[in-house]
Motif scaffolding. Structure first.
Motif, PDB file in Angstrom:
ATOM      1  N   LYS A 128      42.124  45.575 -16.612  1.00 53.97           N
ATOM      2  CA  LYS A 128      43.204  44.603 -16.791  1.00 53.97           C
ATOM      3  C   LYS A 128      43.571  43.923 -15.475  1.00 53.97           C
ATOM      4  O   LYS A 128      44.128  42.825 -15.478  1.00 53.97           O
ATOM      5  CB  LYS A 128      44.432  45.288 -17.382  1.00 53.97           C
ATOM      6  N   CYS A 129      43.260  44.587 -14.364  1.00 51.24           N
ATOM      7  CA  CYS A 129      43.670  44.073 -13.048  1.00 51.24           C
ATOM      8  C   CYS A 129      42.517  43.478 -12.247  1.00 51.24           C
ATOM      9  O   CYS A 129      42.723  42.527 -11.484  1.00 51.24           O
ATOM     10  CB  CYS A 129      44.320  45.185 -12.224  1.00 51.24           C
ATOM     11  N   PHE A 130      41.307  44.018 -12.390  1.00 51.91           N
ATOM     12  CA  PHE A 130      40.190  43.620 -11.541  1.00 51.91           C
ATOM     13  C   PHE A 130      39.138  42.845 -12.334  1.00 51.91           C
ATOM     14  O   PHE A 130      38.862  43.148 -13.492  1.00 51.91           O
ATOM     15  CB  PHE A 130      39.522  44.847 -10.905  1.00 51.91           C
ATOM     16  N   SER A 131      38.534  41.866 -11.656  1.00 49.88           N
ATOM     17  CA  SER A 131      37.379  41.165 -12.218  1.00 49.88           C
ATOM     18  C   SER A 131      36.487  40.703 -11.079  1.00 49.88           C
ATOM     19  O   SER A 131      36.925  40.552  -9.933  1.00 49.88           O
ATOM     20  CB  SER A 131      37.813  39.970 -13.067  1.00 49.88           C
ATOM     21  N   ILE A 132      35.205  40.502 -11.385  1.00 53.35           N
ATOM     22  CA  ILE A 132      34.263  39.925 -10.441  1.00 53.35           C
ATOM     23  C   ILE A 132      33.711  38.640 -11.055  1.00 53.35           C
ATOM     24  O   ILE A 132      33.757  38.457 -12.280  1.00 53.35           O
ATOM     25  CB  ILE A 132      33.109  40.896 -10.105  1.00 53.35           C
ATOM     26  N   TYR A 133      33.200  37.744 -10.221  1.00 55.23           N
ATOM     27  CA  TYR A 133      32.711  36.485 -10.759  1.00 55.23           C
ATOM     28  C   TYR A 133      31.660  35.864  -9.846  1.00 55.23           C
ATOM     29  O   TYR A 133      31.551  36.195  -8.657  1.00 55.23           O
ATOM     30  CB  TYR A 133      33.862  35.497 -10.984  1.00 55.23           C
ATOM     31  N   ALA A 134      30.886  34.963 -10.436  1.00 55.60           N
ATOM     32  CA  ALA A 134      29.942  34.122  -9.704  1.00 55.60           C
ATOM     33  C   ALA A 134      30.363  32.679  -9.918  1.00 55.60           C
ATOM     34  O   ALA A 134      30.774  32.296 -11.015  1.00 55.60           O
ATOM     35  CB  ALA A 134      28.521  34.345 -10.207  1.00 55.60           C
TER      36      ALA A 134
END
Length: 207
Positions: A128-134
């Motif tokens: 719910k708090c963390f995400s990664i992305y390109a």
């Protein structure tokens, strides 16, 4: 080759934008963000280049699936850089007034760029708090200084980034390393361009 890549990138953005309106119904979600970044030339023996930049970022959620989120990103940028030619042989004797150009281009220069980046972002939530992305972006650039590697005036900025987001409602914080290339696609005489690696920090909030 670069112009073909740029056209392909814009075509993909257009397709994704069209798909966001039809046939599926997605509640519009917008975010506004601000980023600060610093960068340095990718190691070479020809020149030095350092930069710092400020971005305003407008995010638009295209689609949310079970595992990923897809966003469009508009990011106006003001870039302040310093540059110096180290290898004066880069200016070859077949150029008109090459000795004067060598003397001029080996001086330390301050450069200001204005950029309008248009990007596509794929995000993978980890919790719910963390995400990664390109993130990939391309856009027009105006530079105010003539150098041996890039003519004054119109050019393009291409950026590939990876990022990590921490969401603490309602603010999302980002850290984003990236690689950037600038060139003018051969529209002007000097087109070797600059290659830099960068890291930026920022925050965004929903509108």
């Amino acid at each position: 080759m670069r112009s073909r890549i740029t056209r392909t990138f814009f075509f993909i953005l257009l397709l994704l934008s069209w798909n966001s309106f039809y046939p599926q119904k997605v509640k519009p979600e917008w975010k506004l963000g601000f980023n600060y970044g610093i960068g340095h030339e990718i190691k070479n023996s020809d020149y030095t280049f350092t930069n710092q930049y400020y971005k305003v970022q407008l995010y638009y959620l295209i689609k949310r699936s079970k595992h990923f989120e897809f966003e469009l990103l508009l990011q106006p940028e003001l870039n302040f850089a310093t540059h110096q030619l180290l290898n004066f042989y880069f200016v070859t004797p077949d150029e008109p007034n090459y000795e004067a150009k060598r003397a001029e281009f080996t001086k330390l220069k301050n450069i200001r760029d204005c950029v309008l980046g248009i990007g596509f972002l794929i995000r993978k939530p980890l919790s719910k708090c963390f995400s990664i992305y390109a993130l990939g972006s391309v856009g027009p650039l105006i530079t105010d200084t003539q150098t041996e590697r890039l003519s004054k005036g119109f050019a393009f900025s291409d950026v590939v980034s990876l990022g990590l987001s921490l969401k603490t409602n309602p603010i999302t914080f980002d850290i984003r390393p990236s690689i950037r290339h600038t060139s003018n696609l051969g529209f002007q005489s000097s087109n070797a361009g600059f290659n830099t690696y960068n890291i930026e920090f920022g925050f965004s909030f929903p509108l």
